[in-house]
Design a protein around this motif. Sequence first.
Motif, mmCIF file in Angstrom:
data_model
loop_
_atom_site.group_PDB
_atom_site.id
_atom_site.type_symbol
_atom_site.label_atom_id
_atom_site.label_comp_id
_atom_site.label_asym_id
_atom_site.label_seq_id
_atom_site.Cartn_x
_atom_site.Cartn_y
_atom_site.Cartn_z
ATOM 1 N N GLY A 246 18.501 16.316 16.652
ATOM 2 C CA GLY A 246 17.505 15.267 16.447
ATOM 3 C C GLY A 246 17.253 15.175 15.170
ATOM 4 O O GLY A 246 17.031 16.143 14.383
ATOM 5 N N VAL A 247 16.956 14.084 14.584
ATOM 6 C CA VAL A 247 16.536 13.565 13.310
ATOM 7 C C VAL A 247 15.332 12.571 13.276
ATOM 8 O O VAL A 247 15.323 11.749 13.924
ATOM 9 N N GLY A 248 14.153 13.030 12.689
ATOM 10 C CA GLY A 248 12.978 12.185 12.433
ATOM 11 C C GLY A 248 12.871 11.850 10.981
ATOM 12 O O GLY A 248 13.350 12.417 10.094
ATOM 13 N N TYR A 249 12.387 10.549 10.917
ATOM 14 C CA TYR A 249 12.221 10.211 9.436
ATOM 15 C C TYR A 249 11.002 9.192 9.380
ATOM 16 O O TYR A 249 10.559 8.350 10.293
ATOM 17 N N GLY A 250 10.465 8.952 8.057
ATOM 18 C CA GLY A 250 9.583 7.694 7.995
ATOM 19 C C GLY A 250 8.912 7.484 6.549
ATOM 20 O O GLY A 250 9.352 8.185 5.645
ATOM 21 N N LEU A 251 8.245 6.303 6.429
ATOM 22 C CA LEU A 251 7.835 6.127 5.179
ATOM 23 C C LEU A 251 6.363 5.372 5.411
ATOM 24 O O LEU A 251 6.215 4.293 6.244
ATOM 25 N N LYS A 252 5.463 5.728 4.520
ATOM 26 C CA LYS A 252 4.182 5.391 4.761
ATOM 27 C C LYS A 252 3.816 4.933 3.397
ATOM 28 O O LYS A 252 3.641 5.595 2.360
ATOM 29 N N GLY A 253 2.877 3.766 3.404
ATOM 30 C CA GLY A 253 2.562 3.467 1.674
ATOM 31 C C GLY A 253 0.946 2.594 2.021
ATOM 32 O O GLY A 253 0.708 2.104 2.997
ATOM 33 N N SER A 254 0.236 3.117 1.013
ATOM 34 C CA SER A 254 -1.263 2.547 1.117
ATOM 35 C C SER A 254 -1.552 1.850 -0.153
ATOM 36 O O SER A 254 -1.356 2.395 -1.356
ATOM 37 N N VAL A 255 -2.255 0.776 -0.171
ATOM 38 C CA VAL A 255 -2.781 0.369 -1.387
ATOM 39 C C VAL A 255 -4.121 -0.613 -1.203
ATOM 40 O O VAL A 255 -3.919 -1.682 -0.214
#
Length: 366
Positions: A246-255
Motif C-alpha cells: 500500500g502507498v499513502g500520500y498527501g499535501l496540506k497547506g495553510s495561510v
Amino acid sequence: MNNKNLRKSGMVIALACAMGASMGANAAVELYNKDGTSFSVDGYFNAFYVNRDDGVSDTRDSRIKMGFLPNTIGFNFSKEMGDLTLGARSSFWTTINDSLDSPTDTAIDVRQFYATVDGSFGQVLIGKDFGLYARSNIFLDEILMGFGSPGVAGGVSFGNIRAGYPYPTPSAQITYRTPDMGGFNIAVGALDPADTVTGANDENSAPRIESEITYSTDLNNVALTAWLNGRYQSAENGPNTVDSSGVGYGLKGSVAGFTLAASGFTSEGDSPVLIANEPLTEDKADGFLVQGAYAFGANKVVLSYGETDAEILNLETESTTVGFFHDINSHFKLVAEYNMYEDKNRTTGVTTTDDDTIALGAIVTF
C-alpha cells in the motif's frame, strides 16, 4: 518538558494537529521533573449527541456516543542518560458505548505501549504504536476530533476510515526515525505481520515493513506539509500466497486561517479499513480525501469529502462532512457536525448504507 518521545507520540501529534494553536505538542500535566527525569499524564474526554437518519431502513436513531477519537489517558516518561534520552509512553483507550451491551463492563484497549531511545542518530522505538502506513493521512485529518462517518454500533465512529484512508492499526514494532533534516523526516519500521492467507499454518518469513517520509516548510507565510508512506508484507500457506502492499500520500497547506488538504492511498492485497488477521485476496483498493477549512478567532469551519473504491471488499463509499469547532478555552472544545455517508455493493450497485448524521459534542483535554 524535555521529552522527545512525547513530542513524537501518535496521540500527541494527532491532538496537536487537530486542535492547532489551542493545544501544543507538550500539552500534559507534568507530575515530576527533576535531575533529567520527568513523568507526565495527558487525557482526552469527549461525548456526542448523535441523531442518525438511516435511508436504507427508513429509521431514525438517537444516541449518546464518543467521537472519532475514543476517550484516552496516557502516561509519559523521559530520562536523560548522558548523550541519550530514554522515553516511554503507555496510553489506554476506552469506549463509553458498551454500557447497555455489557453492563458495568467497559472495553479498554492499549494502542500505545512503547519505549524510545533518542540521540544524535535519531530515535529508535520498541513496543506497540500506530503504524506508519496511512499515519499522516489520519493524523492530519481536519475532522479528527469530530465524528465523521458511522462506525460500529458499540464503539467509535469511523471518521474518514473506509472513505478516504485506511486505519494505521497499532502494532508491535521496531521503528527508526531520523533526526530532522531541513524539514525532512524519515521513519522505517519492522512490524508484526498479519496472517492474510487461509489455513492453520500461515507462514510469514519476514516482518511487515512500513515507512513514511514527511516534509514540512514555510514558504512566504504558507505552512506546507507533504507526506508519502507505505507498507509491504508477504504471507503464504502452501500454494497460497498473498503479497500485500500500500502507498499513502498527501499535501496540506495553510495561510491566513485557510487550510487546503488532499490525500489518498492505493493498495493491493490489503484491507482498506484496518490491518488484521483475516484471509485476503490480491485485489486492489484506492481512495482519496479532500478538505478545506477556515479558522477565525476561536472558531473553525471544515468541509470534507472522501471516497474509497475497494475491489477487495466489493465496496464503494463516499462521505461528506461539514463541521464547526469552537474553543471555549485551550482545554475545552464544542463541535457541531453534519455527515452524509453512503456505501454500495461494487458489483451490483445496490446501496447498503445511506446515513445522514447530526453530531453535537464536547471535548475536554488536559
